[in-house]
Scaffold this motif. Structure first.
Motif, PDB file in Angstrom:
ATOM      1  N   ALA A  10      11.915  -2.336   6.733  1.00  0.00           N
ATOM      2  CA  ALA A  10      10.532  -1.998   6.388  1.00  0.00           C
ATOM      3  C   ALA A  10      10.218  -0.543   6.748  1.00  0.00           C
ATOM      4  CB  ALA A  10       9.572  -2.943   7.095  1.00  0.00           C
ATOM      5  N   ARG A  23       3.112  -5.311  10.364  1.00  0.00           N
ATOM      6  CA  ARG A  23       2.713  -4.077   9.685  1.00  0.00           C
ATOM      7  C   ARG A  23       2.333  -3.002  10.696  1.00  0.00           C
ATOM      8  NH1 ARG A  23      -2.178  -5.150   6.972  1.00  0.00           N
ATOM      9  NH2 ARG A  23      -0.958  -6.624   5.767  1.00  0.00           N
ATOM     10  N   TYR A  32       5.708  -7.375   5.483  1.00  0.00           N
ATOM     11  CA  TYR A  32       4.828  -6.211   5.671  1.00  0.00           C
ATOM     12  C   TYR A  32       3.462  -6.451   5.022  1.00  0.00           C
ATOM     13  CZ  TYR A  32       3.283  -1.364   5.930  1.00  0.00           C
ATOM     14  OH  TYR A  32       2.575  -0.214   6.209  1.00  0.00           O
TER      15      TYR A  32
END
Length: 124
Positions: free
Chosen positions: A57, A111, A104
């Motif tokens: 991510a 996040r 995410y």
């Protein structure tokens, strides 16, 4: 077409920080030193819960933000970089990208962790 939509949106919503969005969607140039810094900070491992997904991510947010924020196609070379850093095959890298996008977008804690890590690595 996108320019015209943006122009119209700016006219009707001048208070919206469009430049912030543009900046957030602008990818950084692929940089091995940044990848190494991310890898060192997260130390992804199959034994560490979510570390490989978190690393993926972070890489997406830095080098292919449209892919994680808007579910667009991943920029060239990003999947290969993830594959090489994690020592996995192409299919596994694609799977981690898919999962990283989903987590995410859904998990606020994940996040915020990813955003914090990317900010720290960019500020170094």
């Amino acid at each position: 077409m996108d320019k015209f939509i943006l122009k119209l949106a700016k006219q009707h919503n001048p208070d919206v920080p469009f430049e912030d969005y543009r900046e957030a969607l602008t990818a950084q140039k692929m940089d091995d030193s940044m990848l190494k810094a991310l890898f060192k900070k997260i130390q992804p491992s199959p034994k560490k819960h979510n570390s490989e997904i978190q690393f993926t991510a972070c890489v997406l947010l830095m080098f292919s933000p449209k892919s994680i924020l808007l579910s667009e196609k991943v920029e060239n070379g990003v999947c290969l970089a993830i594959k090489n850093c994690l020592g996995i095959n192409q299919q596994s890298a694609s799977y981690r990208i898919k999962v990283a996008r989903e987590v995410y977008q859904v998990d606020k804690v994940f996040r915020s962790q990813v955003d914090k890590i990317v900010k720290e690595v960019c500020d170094e």
